[in-house]
Design an enzyme around this catalytic site. Sequence first.
Site, PDB file in Angstrom:
ATOM      1  N   THR A 162       0.863  -1.179   0.000  1.00 48.76           N
ATOM      2  CA  THR A 162       0.000   0.000   0.000  1.00 48.76           C
ATOM      3  C   THR A 162       0.901   1.230   0.000  1.00 48.76           C
ATOM      4  OG1 THR A 162      -1.716  -1.161   1.237  1.00 48.76           O
ATOM      5  CG2 THR A 162      -1.801   1.232   1.251  1.00 48.76           C
ATOM      6  N   GLU A 379      -3.539  -7.235   7.100  1.00 45.82           N
ATOM      7  CA  GLU A 379      -2.801  -7.413   8.362  1.00 45.82           C
ATOM      8  C   GLU A 379      -3.089  -8.764   9.020  1.00 45.82           C
ATOM      9  OE1 GLU A 379      -0.953  -5.306   7.899  1.00 45.82           O
ATOM     10  OE2 GLU A 379      -1.522  -3.225   8.230  1.00 45.82           O
TER      11      GLU A 379
END
Length: 401
Positions: A162, A379
Site C-alpha cells: 500500500t 494485516e
Amino acid sequence: MSRLAQTAGLTDVQREILSTVRDFVDKEIIPVATELEHRDEYPQKIVDGLKELGLFGLMIPEEYGGLGESLLTYALCVEEIARGWMSVSGIINTHFIVAYMLKQHGTREQKEHFLPRMALGEVRGAFSMSEPALGSDVSAITSKAVKDGDEYVLNGQKMWLTNGGTSTLVAVLVRSDEGHPEGTAPHKSMTTFLVEKEPGFGEVRPGLTIPGKIDKMGYKGVDTTELVMDDLRIPANRVLGGTTGRGFYQMMDGVEVGRVNVAARGCGVAQRAFELGVSYAQQRHTFGKPIAQHQAIQFKLAEMATKVEAAHAMMVNAARKKDSGERNDLEAGMAKYLASEYCKEVVEDAFRIHGGYGFSKEYEIERLYREAPMLLIGEGTAEIQKMIIGRRLLEEYRLQG
C-alpha cells in the site's frame, strides 16, 4: 439519539482532534469519495488537507516535530477517516507503521533523518513483507540481502505494498544470512531495510522497480503495488536499528499497530454502513409506511448497532493496552478479527436494507460492499488472528503441573 461508538475518558485535546477530523471527513471526504473511488483516482487534495491538519505527524514524538499523540488517538482518527473513505485511512496506516517502527527500533541517526520529514508528510512511508509466493507464512520469504563492503545488495520480489507508488520510504523485510549460521530459525535471519526512493512507477531508483498499480475489486484510489529489487544497493546504515537479524520482531511490532488500525477501519466502515442503512430505512416506504417501522428491519438495525458498539469497544481496548506498554497481540488479534467480521456483516445488512438500489453505483453502500472484504485479509486473515488468539489463550490458561 446519541451517536454510536462514543469513547469514555478522552482528554480535551483528544476530543478537539477528533472533532476536527470528523468535520474534515464530513466536508472534504464523504462528498467526493464515491466519485474518486469509481475513477480509481488518488485523493491528492484530501491528502494535502490531512497534511495541513498535522495527521501525518500524529503519533510522532514532539521532539521530531510531531504531535506525540497516543495509538488510541490515532485509531479513533482512523475510525473517523474510514467512515468517510477507507482508502484514505490506508494511506496514513502504512505511513504510521513505518514511523512507529522507526520510533521504537531506529537508531538515533535514523530517527533524526526521517521522523521530522515524516511528521510534515514530506516523506511518506510504506512497508513490505509479503511476496508473490507466500501470504501469511512470513518465514518463507525468499528476498535476500547480501553484504558487500559498506553496502547490502538486495534481490527479490515483494507484493501488496500500500502506497507503493506514492511513498518515498519503504521498510522492506528480507532474509540476511550474514552473521547467522545455517540452521538458524528463519525468523532470526531476517532484517528490515529502510529503502528511500522517488515517488512514481517504473524504475524509481537504480535496482528498484515499482511496476504499476494492481487493479482491485475495492480499496481503490490508494495505490497497491509490487516491488522488484534487482541488485538494489542499500548502505549498511539503513538497516533498521543498525543490527541485522531483528527484522521479523520489528515488523511484528509494527503489525500490531496495523491490526489496531484495521480494526479501527472496520469500525469506521461499519458506522457509515449503519448510518446509510438507518437513514434509508426511514425514507423508503413499502406497504404504506417507512420500512424502518417493519419489525424485520428494526431487528436488522438493532443487530447492526450492537455490532458497531462491540467492535468499537474491543478496538479501543486494544489501543489502550498497546499505549500502556503491555503486550497486546491477544487484544489486537481479537479486535482485528471481530471488527473486520462485524464490518462485513453490518455492510451486508445495510446493503440488504437498500434492496435493489444497493446494487446501483449511485448509492454509497455499493462502494462499501466492495471495500469491506479487504479488511478480512489485511494485516492477517481471520484464520491467522484465531491462531494468535488461541496460542495466547493457552499461554494465559496453561495448566500447572
